[in-house]
Scaffold this active site. Structure first.
Site, PDB file in Angstrom:
ATOM      1  N   ILE A 157      -9.079 -37.023  14.732  1.00 43.34           N
ATOM      2  CA  ILE A 157      -8.395 -36.840  13.445  1.00 43.34           C
ATOM      3  C   ILE A 157      -9.083 -35.739  12.646  1.00 43.34           C
ATOM      4  CG2 ILE A 157      -7.797 -37.957  11.255  1.00 43.34           C
ATOM      5  CD1 ILE A 157      -7.720 -40.653  12.826  1.00 43.34           C
ATOM      6  N   ASN A 208     -10.430 -42.462  16.961  1.00 44.17           N
ATOM      7  CA  ASN A 208      -9.987 -43.841  17.088  1.00 44.17           C
ATOM      8  C   ASN A 208     -11.022 -44.781  16.484  1.00 44.17           C
ATOM      9  OD1 ASN A 208      -7.790 -45.242  17.978  1.00 44.17           O
ATOM     10  ND2 ASN A 208      -7.962 -44.359  20.031  1.00 44.17           N
ATOM     11  N   GLU A 268     -19.839 -35.216  22.665  1.00 44.74           N
ATOM     12  CA  GLU A 268     -20.828 -36.239  23.017  1.00 44.74           C
ATOM     13  C   GLU A 268     -21.293 -36.072  24.463  1.00 44.74           C
ATOM     14  OE1 GLU A 268     -17.710 -38.754  21.595  1.00 44.74           O
ATOM     15  OE2 GLU A 268     -19.129 -39.975  20.465  1.00 44.74           O
ATOM     16  N   GLU A 318     -10.803 -33.228  13.610  1.00 45.56           N
ATOM     17  CA  GLU A 318     -10.664 -31.876  14.169  1.00 45.56           C
ATOM     18  C   GLU A 318      -9.233 -31.354  14.121  1.00 45.56           C
ATOM     19  OE1 GLU A 318     -12.401 -32.015  18.139  1.00 45.56           O
ATOM     20  OE2 GLU A 318     -14.096 -33.137  17.304  1.00 45.56           O
ATOM     21  N   ASN A 319      -8.264 -32.281  14.051  1.00 45.38           N
ATOM     22  CA  ASN A 319      -6.865 -31.855  14.213  1.00 45.38           C
ATOM     23  C   ASN A 319      -5.931 -32.143  13.050  1.00 45.38           C
ATOM     24  OD1 ASN A 319      -7.003 -30.949  17.078  1.00 45.38           O
ATOM     25  ND2 ASN A 319      -7.649 -33.075  17.367  1.00 45.38           N
ATOM     26  N   HIS A 352     -22.049 -43.887  16.786  1.00 48.15           N
ATOM     27  CA  HIS A 352     -21.557 -42.498  16.912  1.00 48.15           C
ATOM     28  C   HIS A 352     -22.717 -41.499  16.893  1.00 48.15           C
ATOM     29  CE1 HIS A 352     -17.269 -43.603  15.397  1.00 48.15           C
ATOM     30  NE2 HIS A 352     -17.259 -43.445  16.704  1.00 48.15           N
ATOM     31  N   ASN A 375     -19.408 -42.381  30.512  1.00 52.06           N
ATOM     32  CA  ASN A 375     -19.225 -43.010  29.206  1.00 52.06           C
ATOM     33  C   ASN A 375     -18.239 -44.157  29.432  1.00 52.06           C
ATOM     34  OD1 ASN A 375     -18.444 -43.680  26.632  1.00 52.06           O
ATOM     35  ND2 ASN A 375     -18.088 -41.568  25.958  1.00 52.06           N
ATOM     36  N   HIS A 405     -16.972 -38.444  11.304  1.00 45.13           N
ATOM     37  CA  HIS A 405     -16.442 -38.549  12.669  1.00 45.13           C
ATOM     38  C   HIS A 405     -15.207 -39.435  12.590  1.00 45.13           C
ATOM     39  CE1 HIS A 405     -16.759 -38.987  17.159  1.00 45.13           C
ATOM     40  NE2 HIS A 405     -15.922 -39.952  16.834  1.00 45.13           N
ATOM     41  N   ARG A 409      -1.294 -39.513  14.761  1.00 47.54           N
ATOM     42  CA  ARG A 409      -0.143 -38.610  14.944  1.00 47.54           C
ATOM     43  C   ARG A 409       1.173 -39.358  14.752  1.00 47.54           C
ATOM     44  NH1 ARG A 409      -2.535 -36.135  20.304  1.00 47.54           N
ATOM     45  NH2 ARG A 409      -3.142 -38.300  20.301  1.00 47.54           N
ATOM     46  N   ARG A 413      -9.718 -51.123  14.380  1.00 48.95           N
ATOM     47  CA  ARG A 413     -10.823 -51.888  13.777  1.00 48.95           C
ATOM     48  C   ARG A 413     -10.712 -51.869  12.259  1.00 48.95           C
ATOM     49  NH1 ARG A 413     -15.607 -48.904  16.685  1.00 48.95           N
ATOM     50  NH2 ARG A 413     -14.136 -48.037  18.174  1.00 48.95           N
ATOM     51  N   ARG A 420     -23.804 -42.992  28.454  1.00 49.88           N
ATOM     52  CA  ARG A 420     -23.719 -43.383  27.044  1.00 49.88           C
ATOM     53  C   ARG A 420     -23.928 -44.898  26.977  1.00 49.88           C
ATOM     54  NH1 ARG A 420     -18.551 -42.468  23.098  1.00 49.88           N
ATOM     55  NH2 ARG A 420     -19.549 -43.128  21.169  1.00 49.88           N
TER      56      ARG A 420
END
Ligand code: ADP
Length: 393
Positions: free
Chosen positions: A324, A206, A374, A326-327, A176, A9, A203, A280, A236, A88
């Site tokens: 982000i 970043n 992925e 997931e956490n 994505h 990737n 999703h 974070r 972005r 990818r």
């Protein structure tokens, strides 16, 4: 003999490498080459996630990084046999709806799509060329970030520009796709009744986007022609009025390269906060600019959940994934805070535990956290190209 497939990737200055066995979901080893160039570093982990030493190598180019990763994997598994390599590829244009075995002709077709993704496609193709040189005769497969969205209804595929622009390829491709494909397949395993319904997948990493999925099929996506549209991201911009770009050109005299630099690298959470692109860091900061950047991110996410649900005519599940998604308990809770009108209600204990289901027992709409993968989607395509089925291997 360790029979495995390799996943690559390649980003503009990074490269993720995965080594997957002929069957099973767990990687045998993974690697991340960062800051590829004079200061490039390669970090590797074994199957258990423990860091392992990288073989000596030159991380100044993508090809060098691939070589060093392979040498490191070979040191770990001395009897390693690579059966196929999966890549990818950001853009498959309007043609590629599924992974494709790479030939010289396919490479040329993909190269013709480079103007649509000039910051990413050339690096993806360089990674492919490097792997083809290293693994002559081994099947190579391209897996596209756009493929999952290829059967969007026309209204979600077009812009209201003069028609010839659509014909020339100016369309809402969506990205994505590998992540959405994984989450969709995982949802079909763990919550088939929801997978058969109307699902909005967020999703949030970043890079960030959302996808409206009906019975496994992408109906709409927040990303469009490029990976800039929709949600604000680490650096972005997300959706901006095209009039802003005209202003930057006409009144500020900025050229395409400067505008591109601003939109891709100096906007989003970083641009708004002036502090960091990293959620974070922003969550830990007590500066008002950090709070504003999070407020903007949360608000745009709320808006887009609404837009995606409208595209689906309703919503049965909201699924979070990405770093982000997931956490970050905070971001998930805040996004859901104002979505009670669509039957969303978070259970704060479950949310604090990053549980698979984070909505309350009585909520009409299920909210889930599904860690994305992925790399596994790419590995599965590579296995198929190598003629491996889950049974045969
Ligand atoms: P990429 O799109 O580069 O793959 P990731 O999916 O890894 O990115 O997401 C990176 C983002 O996830 C960063 O903004 C990071 O701060 C955020 N993130 C990771 N862990 C946490 C956490 N525990 N709390 C809040 N944000 C987190």
């Amino acid at each position: 003999m360790t029979r495995a497939v390799l996943t690559l990737n390649a980003g503009s200055s990074s490269l993720k490498v995965g080594l997957f066995p002929a069957t099973g979901d767990a990687a045998l080893a993974t690697g991340l080459a960062d800051r590829i160039g004079p200061e490039g570093v390669l970090k590797l982990k074994d199957a258990g996630g423990t860091p392992i030493a990288a073989a000596p190598g030159d991380i100044s180019t993508h090809a060098g990084a691939v070589r060093a990763a392979i040498d490191s994997f070979a040191a770990l598994y001395p009897d390693l046999q690579i059966l196929a390599v999966g890549h990818r590829v950001v853009h498959g244009g309007d043609r590629f709806e599924a992974p494709v075995r790479i030939t010289e002709d396919i490479l040329q077709q993909l190269d013709r799509l480079s103007p649509f993704a000039p910051l990413h496609q050339p690096h993806n193709l360089a990674g492919i060329r490097g792997a083809m040189a290293s693994f002559a005769g081994v099947p190579q497969v391209a897996c596209f970030d756009t493929a999952f969205h290829r059967r969007h209804p026309w209204v979600n595929d077009a812009f209201a520009l003069p028609r010839e622009m659509y014909d020339e390829g100016v369309r809402r491709y969506g990205f994505h796709g590998l992540s959405y494909e994984y989450v969709t397949s995982r949802l079909a395993e763990i919550a088939p009744h929801l997978a058969a319904g109307r699902v909005v997948v967020a999703h949030l990493g970043n890079g960030a986007s959302m996808c409206a999925i009906q019975n496994g099929r992408s109906i709409a996506s927040t990303m469009g022609f490029s990976a800039l549209d929709g949600l604000p991201m680490g650096t972005r911009c997300g959706q901006v009025d095209p009039g802003v770009l005209l202003y930057l050109m006409d009144q500020k005299g900025l050229g395409a390269a400067e505008i591109s630099d601003m939109l891709y690298k100096r906007s989003g959470l970083l641009g708004l906060s002036g502090i960091s692109n990293d959620m974070r860091t922003l969550e830990a900061s007590d500066r008002p600019e950090a709070a504003q950047a999070i407020d903007y991110f949360v608000f745009r996410c709320q808006r887009e959940v609404g837009a995606m649900a409208a595209a689906l005519g309703g919503i049965d599940a909201l699924v979070f994934c990405g770093g982000i998604g997931e956490n970050s308990r905070l971001v998930r809770a805040r996004i859901c805070e104002r979505l009670g009108w669509m039957g969303i209600e978070i259970d704060h204990t479950r949310n604090a535990a990053n549980a698979a289901v984070v909505s309350s027992e009585v909520a009409r709409t299920t909210v889930m956290v599904v860690p994305t993968n992925e790399e596994l989607v790419i590995a599965r395509a590579a296995r198929a190209a190598a003629g491996l089925t889950e049974d045969a291997a």
